[in-house]
Scaffold this motif. Structure first.
Motif, PDB file in Angstrom:
ATOM      1  N   LEU A   1       3.280   9.608   6.732  1.00 44.91           N
ATOM      2  CA  LEU A   1       2.299   8.752   6.067  1.00 44.91           C
ATOM      3  C   LEU A   1       0.913   8.913   6.682  1.00 44.91           C
TER       4      LEU A   1
ATOM      5  N   LEU B   1       1.991   8.899  -6.348  1.00 48.02           N
ATOM      6  CA  LEU B   1       2.273  10.325  -6.165  1.00 48.02           C
ATOM      7  C   LEU B   1       3.491  10.761  -6.974  1.00 48.02           C
TER       8      LEU B   1
ATOM      9  N   LEU C   1       0.832  -1.205   0.000  1.00 48.07           N
ATOM     10  CA  LEU C   1       0.000   0.000   0.000  1.00 48.07           C
ATOM     11  C   LEU C   1       0.870   1.259   0.000  1.00 48.07           C
ATOM     12  N   VAL C   2       1.887   1.259   0.868  1.00 48.86           N
ATOM     13  CA  VAL C   2       2.801   2.399   0.941  1.00 48.86           C
ATOM     14  C   VAL C   2       3.547   2.565  -0.377  1.00 48.86           C
TER      15      VAL C   2
ATOM     16  N   LEU D   1      -1.657  11.176   5.098  1.00 56.16           N
ATOM     17  CA  LEU D   1      -2.287  10.769   3.848  1.00 56.16           C
ATOM     18  C   LEU D   1      -3.550   9.949   4.071  1.00 56.16           C
TER      19      LEU D   1
ATOM     20  N   ILE E   1       1.208   4.053  -2.972  1.00 57.45           N
ATOM     21  CA  ILE E   1       0.958   5.472  -2.713  1.00 57.45           C
ATOM     22  C   ILE E   1       2.136   6.311  -3.191  1.00 57.45           C
TER      23      ILE E   1
END
Length: 342
Positions: free
Chosen positions: A266, A164, A156-157, A269, A160
């Motif tokens: 994080l 971005l 997931l990180v 976000l 992201i």
């Protein structure tokens, strides 16, 4: 009504997450965080937060000046603080107040919609660029010392950051080549540019994009100054984190501070108002992983938020004042309308 329901759901999730983290850390950490925040050390953190805010306001003034507009720092400071407050209290702490800032800039400073929207968009892009850079460096530093609690979270990180980064690179590539990002997306979805551009709102949108693209030119000093102020802003945010960690745990390496700062960012976000719960969870996990104590991490998160909420409170005061002023104008216009009817 839907927005209120979404906010309440996000707030409920944040409160639940906060309760879970504090239950594990110990509720006495709340008192420890409050004691630190109300001490001379907490005052240093708050003063540094105000300096960071001042740099943000100066960056916005620089952008407006590059557009041929001028405004007093005092006036911009009030508008910026309102935008910050709304953004911080909205479900995603990095977004939300831009619409308020654009609207108030138009109403209070009498700038055009295009210039107002473009200045806020440029400000946000510059800010997002440096946020992403510090986030990537921080996550890499964190991976050097620790690990993610699950493979799903790691993916997931990664998604992201990649998403971005991809959007940021795509924008800069288009802007540096003087190409429209909007036109590219319209073509992607099979929408004719003329269909949008020939409408009043469509013209405003395209004119706003033109203003934004004109700013992002390597030949313009304002662009480099804007990046410089953005770097200074995030360096001071990093320094604020370093000082707070030093107050909690003396003698810590810079790379560990970067790891904590990056991982904690994080939390901003996640769609939770003021990062409630997610900030404590992220800071507690990073502190625990780096051997600095799970409970100490919750204190870090609460004091961090306390400094931002102090700034947020200033913005809310101006929001109430602006709201009252605008309401007064509307009432007077309504009364004038009634007089004309007579």
């Amino acid at each position: 009504m839907k927005k209120i329901i979404k906010f309440l759901i996000a707030l409920s999730i944040g409160v639940s997450l906060f309760w879970f983290v504090m239950r594990r850390a110990g509720w006495e950490k709340l008192n420890e965080a409050l004691t630190l925040f109300l001490s001379s050390k907490g005052l240093i953190i708050v003063l540094l937060t105000l300096i960071i805010a001042a740099i943000s306001i100066l960056r916005w003034k620089l952008i407006l000046r590059a557009q041929g507009l001028d405004a007093r720092v005092k006036d911009l400071g009030k508008l910026w603080s309102v935008g910050f407050a709304v953004s911080y209290l909205s479900p995603v702490a990095l977004f939300g107040g831009e619409a308020f800032r654009i609207y108030l800039t138009k109403k209070k400073l009498n700038f055009s919609w295009e210039k107002s929207a473009a200045s806020v968009a440029i400000d946000k892009i510059l800010d997002g660029t440096l946020f992403l850079m510090f986030l990537i460096v921080g996550i890499l530093a964190f991976l050097f010392y620790g690990y993610f609690p699950s493979r799903m979270m790691a993916w997931l990180v990664a998604l992201i950051i990649l998403g971005l980064s991809g959007l940021s690179l795509f924008f800069y590539f288009k802007a540096m080549n003087r190409e429209s990002v909007l036109e590219w997306f319209l073509k992607l979805f099979g929408v004719r540019k003329e269909k949008i551009k020939n409408t009043k709102n469509g013209k405003i949108i395209f004119d706003t994009e033109k203003e934004v693209i004109q700013f992002f030119s390597p030949k313009k000093k304002a662009f480099w100054k804007g990046l410089g102020l953005s770097f200074l802003r995030y360096f001071l945010l990093f320094l604020r984190a370093a000082l707070l960690i030093f107050f909690l745990k003396e003698g810590i390496e810079v790379t560990r501070v970067l790891a904590i700062y990056g991982f904690t960012n994080l939390a901003l976000l996640f769609p939770l108002p003021a990062g409630l719960g997610s900030l404590e969870a992220a800071s507690a996990f990073s502190f625990g992983t780096l051997g600095l104590g799970f409970g100490t991490g919750t204190i870090f998160g609460m004091v961090w938020r306390g400094a931002d909420l102090f700034l947020c409170a200033i913005g809310l005061v101006f929001l109430v004042k602006f709201g009252a002023d605008l309401a007064e104008v509307k009432i007077l216009q309504f009364i004038d309308g009634l007089k004309k009817l007579k």
